[in-house]
Design a protein around this motif. Sequence first.
Motif, PDB file in Angstrom:
ATOM      1  N   PHE A  87      52.795  56.530  35.193  1.00  0.00           N
ATOM      2  CA  PHE A  87      52.599  57.199  33.912  1.00  0.00           C
ATOM      3  C   PHE A  87      51.563  56.503  33.034  1.00  0.00           C
ATOM      4  O   PHE A  87      51.428  56.849  31.876  1.00  0.00           O
ATOM      5  CB  PHE A  87      53.937  57.266  33.166  1.00  0.00           C
ATOM      6  CG  PHE A  87      54.977  58.017  33.929  1.00  0.00           C
ATOM      7  CD1 PHE A  87      55.005  59.404  33.905  1.00  0.00           C
ATOM      8  CD2 PHE A  87      55.912  57.356  34.699  1.00  0.00           C
ATOM      9  CE1 PHE A  87      55.952  60.106  34.621  1.00  0.00           C
ATOM     10  CE2 PHE A  87      56.853  58.052  35.415  1.00  0.00           C
ATOM     11  CZ  PHE A  87      56.883  59.426  35.390  1.00  0.00           C
ATOM     12  N   ASP A  88      50.885  55.500  33.545  1.00  0.00           N
ATOM     13  CA  ASP A  88      49.931  54.719  32.755  1.00  0.00           C
ATOM     14  C   ASP A  88      50.583  54.202  31.477  1.00  0.00           C
ATOM     15  O   ASP A  88      49.964  54.169  30.423  1.00  0.00           O
ATOM     16  CB  ASP A  88      48.688  55.551  32.411  1.00  0.00           C
ATOM     17  CG  ASP A  88      47.811  55.722  33.624  1.00  0.00           C
ATOM     18  OD1 ASP A  88      47.335  54.721  34.144  1.00  0.00           O
ATOM     19  OD2 ASP A  88      47.642  56.878  34.067  1.00  0.00           O
ATOM     20  N   ALA A  89      51.828  53.846  31.575  1.00  0.00           N
ATOM     21  CA  ALA A  89      52.570  53.464  30.375  1.00  0.00           C
ATOM     22  C   ALA A  89      52.527  51.972  30.129  1.00  0.00           C
ATOM     23  O   ALA A  89      52.666  51.525  29.002  1.00  0.00           O
ATOM     24  CB  ALA A  89      54.023  53.900  30.515  1.00  0.00           C
ATOM     25  N   ILE A  90      52.327  51.178  31.176  1.00  0.00           N
ATOM     26  CA  ILE A  90      52.316  49.730  31.003  1.00  0.00           C
ATOM     27  C   ILE A  90      50.934  49.222  31.416  1.00  0.00           C
ATOM     28  O   ILE A  90      50.392  49.653  32.439  1.00  0.00           O
ATOM     29  CB  ILE A  90      53.473  49.073  31.803  1.00  0.00           C
ATOM     30  CG1 ILE A  90      53.580  47.581  31.491  1.00  0.00           C
ATOM     31  CG2 ILE A  90      53.335  49.297  33.292  1.00  0.00           C
ATOM     32  CD1 ILE A  90      54.897  46.990  31.917  1.00  0.00           C
ATOM     33  N   ARG A 116      46.063  69.063  30.955  1.00  0.00           N
ATOM     34  CA  ARG A 116      45.476  70.399  31.049  1.00  0.00           C
ATOM     35  C   ARG A 116      46.055  71.141  32.245  1.00  0.00           C
ATOM     36  O   ARG A 116      46.437  72.301  32.142  1.00  0.00           O
ATOM     37  CB  ARG A 116      43.958  70.309  31.189  1.00  0.00           C
ATOM     38  CG  ARG A 116      43.233  70.369  29.846  1.00  0.00           C
ATOM     39  CD  ARG A 116      41.754  70.671  30.050  1.00  0.00           C
ATOM     40  NE  ARG A 116      41.090  69.763  30.960  1.00  0.00           N
ATOM     41  CZ  ARG A 116      40.636  68.553  30.604  1.00  0.00           C
ATOM     42  NH1 ARG A 116      40.786  68.145  29.350  1.00  0.00           N
ATOM     43  NH2 ARG A 116      40.047  67.775  31.467  1.00  0.00           N
ATOM     44  N   ALA A 117      46.145  70.429  33.340  1.00  0.00           N
ATOM     45  CA  ALA A 117      46.692  71.054  34.548  1.00  0.00           C
ATOM     46  C   ALA A 117      48.120  71.499  34.302  1.00  0.00           C
ATOM     47  O   ALA A 117      48.521  72.601  34.690  1.00  0.00           O
ATOM     48  CB  ALA A 117      46.617  70.083  35.725  1.00  0.00           C
ATOM     49  N   SER A 130      39.330  54.564  28.813  1.00  0.00           N
ATOM     50  CA  SER A 130      38.704  55.898  28.806  1.00  0.00           C
ATOM     51  C   SER A 130      39.044  56.638  30.084  1.00  0.00           C
ATOM     52  O   SER A 130      39.352  57.835  30.062  1.00  0.00           O
ATOM     53  CB  SER A 130      37.182  55.783  28.683  1.00  0.00           C
ATOM     54  OG  SER A 130      36.837  54.780  27.802  1.00  0.00           O
ATOM     55  N   GLU A 131      39.001  55.897  31.199  1.00  0.00           N
ATOM     56  CA  GLU A 131      39.352  56.551  32.467  1.00  0.00           C
ATOM     57  C   GLU A 131      40.773  57.088  32.411  1.00  0.00           C
ATOM     58  O   GLU A 131      41.047  58.223  32.808  1.00  0.00           O
ATOM     59  CB  GLU A 131      39.260  55.545  33.612  1.00  0.00           C
ATOM     60  CG  GLU A 131      37.868  55.348  34.159  1.00  0.00           C
ATOM     61  CD  GLU A 131      37.815  54.151  35.088  1.00  0.00           C
ATOM     62  OE1 GLU A 131      38.869  53.775  35.633  1.00  0.00           O
ATOM     63  OE2 GLU A 131      36.719  53.591  35.272  1.00  0.00           O
ATOM     64  N   VAL A 132      41.673  56.244  31.919  1.00  0.00           N
ATOM     65  CA  VAL A 132      43.070  56.646  31.855  1.00  0.00           C
ATOM     66  C   VAL A 132      43.217  57.855  30.961  1.00  0.00           C
ATOM     67  O   VAL A 132      43.899  58.826  31.318  1.00  0.00           O
ATOM     68  CB  VAL A 132      43.927  55.466  31.337  1.00  0.00           C
ATOM     69  CG1 VAL A 132      45.324  55.950  30.975  1.00  0.00           C
ATOM     70  CG2 VAL A 132      43.993  54.379  32.381  1.00  0.00           C
ATOM     71  N   ASP A 133      42.545  57.826  29.795  1.00  0.00           N
ATOM     72  CA  ASP A 133      42.650  58.961  28.885  1.00  0.00           C
ATOM     73  C   ASP A 133      42.140  60.231  29.529  1.00  0.00           C
ATOM     74  O   ASP A 133      42.750  61.295  29.416  1.00  0.00           O
ATOM     75  CB  ASP A 133      41.861  58.671  27.603  1.00  0.00           C
ATOM     76  CG  ASP A 133      42.712  57.903  26.618  1.00  0.00           C
ATOM     77  OD1 ASP A 133      43.808  57.463  27.032  1.00  0.00           O
ATOM     78  OD2 ASP A 133      42.289  57.743  25.458  1.00  0.00           O
ATOM     79  N   ALA A 134      41.010  60.107  30.223  1.00  0.00           N
ATOM     80  CA  ALA A 134      40.449  61.289  30.875  1.00  0.00           C
ATOM     81  C   ALA A 134      41.434  61.832  31.919  1.00  0.00           C
ATOM     82  O   ALA A 134      41.668  63.029  32.005  1.00  0.00           O
ATOM     83  CB  ALA A 134      39.114  60.934  31.526  1.00  0.00           C
ATOM     84  N   ARG A 135      42.006  60.900  32.661  1.00  0.00           N
ATOM     85  CA  ARG A 135      42.929  61.333  33.708  1.00  0.00           C
ATOM     86  C   ARG A 135      44.156  62.000  33.107  1.00  0.00           C
ATOM     87  O   ARG A 135      44.593  63.062  33.539  1.00  0.00           O
ATOM     88  CB  ARG A 135      43.334  60.122  34.549  1.00  0.00           C
ATOM     89  CG  ARG A 135      44.105  60.506  35.783  1.00  0.00           C
ATOM     90  CD  ARG A 135      44.242  59.356  36.756  1.00  0.00           C
ATOM     91  NE  ARG A 135      45.029  58.282  36.221  1.00  0.00           N
ATOM     92  CZ  ARG A 135      44.619  57.025  36.113  1.00  0.00           C
ATOM     93  NH1 ARG A 135      43.405  56.697  36.503  1.00  0.00           N
ATOM     94  NH2 ARG A 135      45.405  56.090  35.620  1.00  0.00           N
TER      95      ARG A 135
END
Lengths: 400, 220, 406, 219, 224
Positions: free
Chosen positions: E120-123, E174-175, E163-168
Amino acid sequence: MMLPDPASTGLARVRKIEGSALGLRTPAFAPEEGAGDLLEVSLGPHHPSTHGVFRMDVVLDGERIVRLKPVFGYLHRNHEKLGEGTSYLGSMPYTDRLDYLNSMTNNWAYAIAVEKLAGIAVTERAEYIRVILAELSRLLNHTCLAGFLMQDCGCSGTPLMYAFREREKILDLFESLSGSRMMCNFQRFGGCRVDPSAEWLAATRKLVDGYGAFLDEFEALLSGNEIVMARTQGVGRLPAALAVNAGVTGPMLRASGVGHDLRKVDGYGVYPRFNFRVPIGREGDVYDRYMVRMLEMRESISILDQALRGLPGGPILDPKSKQRGLRPKAGEAYGRIEGPKGEIGFFLVSDGTGNPTRYRVRAPSFVNLTILEDLCLGHSVADAVIILGSIDIVLGEVDR
Amino acid sequence: MESPEALRDRLLARFPGASLELVANGSPSGQVSFRIDPAFLREVARFLRDDPELALDQCSNVTGLDSPDREVVETVKESQPGAPGGPPVVTERKQTRIAPGHLEVIYHLYSVARRHGPVILRARTGNRTDAVSLPSLTPVWRSCEFQEREVFDLYGVVFEGHPDLRRILMWDAFTGHPMRKDYVEPDDYEWEPTPHGDVLAKARRHYPSAAAPGAAQPSP
Amino acid sequence: MILAAAPASPADAWLERAPVLLRDALTGWLPDALRPWVAALLSIATILGVFGLLFAYMTLAERKILGRIQNRPGPNRTGPFGLLQPFADAIKALTKEDIVPRAADQVLHFLAPVVLVALSLIGLAVIPFGRNLVAVEMEASVLYFFAAGAATELAIFMAGWASRNKYSLLAAMRALAQLISYEVPLLLSVVPVIVVAGSLSTTDIVAAQGGWAAGLWPHWHALTPWGFSAFAVFMVAALAESNRSPFDLPEAESELIAGHLTEYSGFKYALFFMAEYLGMAALSAMAVTLFLGGWQAPLAVLEFIPSYAWFGVKLLLLLLGFIWIRATFPRLRIDQLTRLSWKFLVPLALVNLINGGVWAATADWTGAAAVVRWFISALGVVVPFIFLARSLSAGYGPRTYRYASP
Amino acid sequence: MSEAPAEASVPGPLSAEERDELRRHGILLTSVQELYNWGRSHSVWPLNFGLACCAIEMIAASMARFDIARFGSEVFRPSPRQADLIIVSGTVTKKMAPHVVRLWNQMPEPKYCIAMGACAISGGPFKQGYNVLKGIDRFIPVDVYIPGCPPRPEALLHGLVQLQEKIRQQPLRGPDAPRHLRSDLPCDATVPELGAEDIEPPFSPEIWKPPTLVRPDKA
Amino acid sequence: MLGKGLLQGLAVTAKNLVGSYHDPARYVTQEYPEVQPKLPEAYRNFPFLVSETADDPMGTLRCVACQICEKECPPQCIYIEKSKDKKPDANGKLQIYPAVFAIDTAVCMSCQICVEVCPFDAIKMDQEFAIAATDRFDGLLLNREQLAKPNAYYHQIHPTEASEVDARLAAERRAAEEKARLAAAAKAAAPKAAAPTAAAAPGVPAASASPGSIPPPGPPPSSS
C-alpha cells in the motif's frame, strides 16, 4: 580562582582495587622441560590490535611467542541459527553484518547461493552492477586493511585517516545507491534492488579515475618506508603447501605464491569478460600480503574501468525471480565468490519451506585464522599483532 | 573431472568394503554428494587428496547438519489366521514410531591445483545422543581444525583424532549444543515493547506477574 | 631612560635585556644576601611556568598539527579555536579517580610519575635560553644534563614494574633495553661538540657557535658535516630517549595497551604525559644549544630580535619535527630498535668522534685548505653512513611482483 | 575561595539566560560546579574499545570526515584506567558481557557509557540469538542510547553532544548528582559469570529491574 | 639508500599538512552540528508511516494494518494491532486502520524490507538519524503518532521516489474508480441497484482538498 581540595568536595576519590587492568584468567600452560621463565599474556578480547573482540592466549619467553591459542566466540551472534528461522529474503540484511566492511560482496555470495538453490537467472545489467560494487568493495576493504595494518605497526593514525578519507568516498557511492553506508542490503535473487542512475555512474567513474593517484600517494607514504619494510618483511611466512591445505584463501593465499582467484577459477558472474591479472607474492610474509592487496587494487581499478565502459542496458532484476515467499525445492547448494578477504561461501539446505533448514556461512576470515599460531611462533608480540593484521579478519565473520 | 558416478565406482573399487552412496540433490544446483561409512571416511579423504587426477587439496567448508528424531507413521499389515481353512485376515494398523535422528557432517572439497570441485562428502553419526563420534579429517586437511571444533561446539559431534577438540564459539562451561533443532534457549527474555504471538507467550512465562489479574497486558 | 640611544650592540637592546631587568626590578629591593636565592627561585618559577604552559599547548599543538596532517581540524570548540582544551583536560585529570591496584608496589607506583617529572625538569636548569638567561651556570653542565636525563627511563621502569601488570612489565623491560641502547649514541654524539668547543659548559658551547661566515652562514655545529651527523644521531637518540614515535615501544599502544601506563589513571597519568613532553622539550633545548647555535640568530641582520625569541623559535621547530615524525612513521620492533642503536648509531657516532677531532685539529686551516677540511669531514660522514646503512638494511628492500598465469 | 563549595550546592544567583548572555560576552566561569562540569564535559576520552559493526562507524567518527577531535574526544585510550567514556559499539554477546562489565569496573570515576547501535541497546537484530545479551543496560548504567544499525558517525557525534550537555547540567549535590558523587550507588557493577546455560546472573539487580509488561503507549 | 622511503613519507605528510589549509581535497571535515550532512535521496534510516495530510495524520494514514511488514520484518521490531472498526481513509473508503503501530528503533536495522513488502506504499524510510536519547523506552519506542508523517515530508526527503509512488497510486485510484464506475453502471442497468454501497465505494477522490469531511479518528483503543 582556586579549586577546593578535591578530597573534601568529593570530586575525586582514591580507590584501591583488586586485580589489574585487563587481567584475564588464561588456561594453564605447562611449560616444557628446560624452558626459561614464561609469561602468559592474554591479548584481548579487549585489545587495540585484535580488530574487535578476539583473544590470543599467548605464552611468552621474553618477548618471543612459544604458544598462541586464538579464542573465538566473543562476537558469536548466532547468525546461522537466526538464518534458519528467517525467510530467504530476511537473511539478506543479516549478511550485511557478517563482514561489515564488505556488505556488497556478502550479499552477492548469498544471492549466488540462493540463485543456485532455486535456479534463478541473473540479468546482464545486474551482473555488471554486481561486479562494479564488488570491486568498489574490494578497494574499500584493501584500503582499510592497509590503514589498520599500519596502525598495528604503530603509526599514529595517519595512514588510517587517509584510508578512511577514501573509504568515505566509496561509502558515499554506496549510500547514494543503496541508502546505507555500510549495511547496503542491495543484492536480490536474480539481480539488484536499485538501478544506478547516470549521475551515480559518473560519480563512480570520477572516483575510479582518481583512485590510482591516491594509491600512489599512499604507497609513497608506506610501501617504500624502511621501517615498514623492516617490520613486515620476513615476518609471518606462510608456505604455499600449508596455505592450500589449511584452506587459506584470498590475498593471503596469493601472497604465498598460489595464483588461485575464484574470479578466474570459477569465472562466476561476468568476470571472464574482463581482462585483469592476479598478482602473487613470493615470500608469503606480511609485506607480500600487504603488497598483493595494493596490486590487487590496481587490477580492481582496471576491472571497474572496463565494467563501467561495458555496462549494458536492460532490467536489473529478472522478472521471473521471486523475493518474498521464496520456497525453493528441497535440496542444497553451496555458492561461493571471491570476497575481498577470500572465499566467502554460503551453504543452504532447503526442505521446500520458506526458511532454509541449514544456513551455513563459510567465512574466509575464520578459516584463514587456522594457521595463526603457525605464523606467530618464534616471533615477538609486536609481530603477532601485525601478522593478525595482515590476515585481515573481521570478527563479525569469524564468529558469525 | 570425472562424473560423480565414475568417481563412485572408482572409490568402490578402491575401497571394497566401504558403503558409499551417491546422494542426489533435488535443487537446480545439481551438487551431488557422497555419503560414506564413517569407518572409511579418513581413508577415502586421504585418497581424494592424494589421487593425482583428483588432487582435492583444499577442504573449503565443513558443515554440520541436524536431523532430529521424528515421528514416522507406518502402516503395518498384520495377517492373522482367519477362519480355519479360509485365507488369513489381513488387518492394516497405523503405528507411530520414533525414527532416530542423526547428526551429519558435510565436507566441501575443491582442488586448487586442478581447479575443479566441489566433491561433497557426508558422514552420519549413529544417533544424536551417545553414538555421536566421527573420525576427524583435520589430519588430512588442516582447514578442518577450527571448523570441526565449531561443529563439535554447536552440534555435539565428537571428532575422533582431532588434535584440540574444545568448544570454540561458546564458553567452556556451556553445556548445550545450540545449533541442534531441539535446543531450548535460556529464558533471558527481553521485555519487548512490540510483542508478537510467540514472543508474548514467552513473556508470560518469563514475567509471571504479567499474567496475574490486574496487571496490564498487551493484547496478543 | 633605557632607550636613550640606539644600543651599540644587540646585547644592550632593551628587549634583549628585558628578562634580566625584570628580575632585577623584582629582587633589587632585597638585601644582598637574599637576592641570589630569590633570583634562583624566580628562575625556577619562570621555567616551571613557561614549560608548564609549553606542555599544555604542546599537547594542543600536537593534536591540531596531527589533525591537519590527517586532513581535519583537531580540537576547536573548547574556547576560541580550542585554546582552552588543555585546561579542560587538566581539570578532568585532576578530578579523576585515582586507582591503585592492590597488588601494586604502592610506594613505587606513586613515586614513578613524581620522579619522572622531577628528572625531566631539572635538566632545564642548565639550558641557556638566551643571552645571560640560564638558571644555573656550572662548569660541567652538559654532564649534569645527561646524568639527570638518563634517570628518566629508570622511572619508566619503576612504573612498569610497580604496576604488577604483565603489559607494564613487558614495557618496563623494553624501557630498560631502550635505556641501555640509546644513552650510548646520545652521549657519543655530544662528545665531538665538547671536543670542538673545548668546554663542558653549555654557555661556552653556545658562545663557540657565535658569528657568521660572511654574515650569512652561521657557525652552528649542525652546519658542519661532522656536526650534522652528530645532530642527526643526537635527534634519533633523543626520539628514543623521550619514547616518542617511532621509538615509543614502552607504551606501544597496538601491542602493550598502554605499556607502563596501563595501570595509571587520573593525575598520575597526567604527570607521565607531562614528563614525556617536558623530556622532549628538554632534549630539544639541548639539541638547540649544542648544534643549532643556542640563542644565536641565523643571520647577522636578524640580531635585533631578542636571543630568547630565537631560542624559542628553534625549540618549537624541533618540537614540530617530533610531531611530524610521529604523524608519519610506524614503530620499530624492540630488536630492530637495539640493532639500530648498536649497529648503526654507535659506530656512526664513534667515527664522528674522530671526524670531530680532525675538525678540531684543523681549526687553523683557511682559504682553499678550509674547503679541503670540509671535504674530509664530509667524507667522514658519507662513507661510514653508506657502509652502515647498507649493512643495516641488508635483507630488506622493495620487491617486484609476478602475476599468475591465467 | 572559601565560599566555592557553598556556591556549588545552590543554584547560582544568575538565571540560565543571564549565564548564557555572560558566556556570549566571554565571561565564562561562575562556580566550581560549572568549572568542573565544563572541564569534564570537554575532555571526554573514550575507551579504545569496539565490538562489532558499530565500532567501524565509531572509528569513522574519529576520522577526518567527522573528526570527533573537534569535541576534544579523539584521545582514544587503550587502557580503561585513563578512559572516561565507554562506547559500547556493537553486539554484546553473553561470552563478552563479563569482559565489558569488567572494563567498566576498571574505569575510574567519573565515567560514562554510550550504548551505540541497536545491538548494544537491546540486542537489536540479533536479540533472538541464544548468545546475545539483550541490552548492555542490564549491567551498566547507560547515559545515552544511540539507535541505528549502525548509527551514522554524525549520530554518534550527536550522542556525544547530548552526553556533554547532560554532564554540564548535572548538579553536584542532591538526588540528581552524578553517580560517582553519590554514596548510595554502587561503585562497581556486578560482573556476571559464564554458567552452564546462561550468564549468571542474567542481569544486575542493582542496575536493571525487569520491566513490567506495560506498554508505554498504554500505561 | 636508507632514509629515502622515510623522507618520501615525510614529504607526503608535509604535503597534507600544507594542503589542509588550501586544498579542499585535503581538508575533508564536515563540522557536523553546524553543517548538516548532505544526505543522498536514497538514504534510509528507520521507517515512518505516510499519511496524506499533515493536519490529520491519524485519519489519513495509508496503512491498513495488513501486518505484512510485521511478519516480514527480520528483527521483528514492528508491532501492529488492527482496529476493530473501520474508518474512512484518505479516499473516503472504509478501511481497517492500525489501532497500534509501534516500531522499536532500539531494534530496527533499517533494512527497508518493510518498505519493499508493503503493498500500500504506507511505510517508507525516513532520514532522521539524530534521535539519541537518554531513556530507552521513552525515547526510542516510536508509536503511531510519532511515526506518522505527511506525504509532503516524503516528497521532501525522497522526491523522485515519492513522485513515482504518487503517480502509481493515482493510476491505481483511477483504475479503481473506473472499475467502480463500470460496476455502478452495470448495477444501474440491473433492475435493483445497491445504492448505498455504490455511493460509498468511489468516495471522494481528493481527500486532501477537503480534510474536514473526514470524521476524526476514534478514541485510542483502550488496553484489553
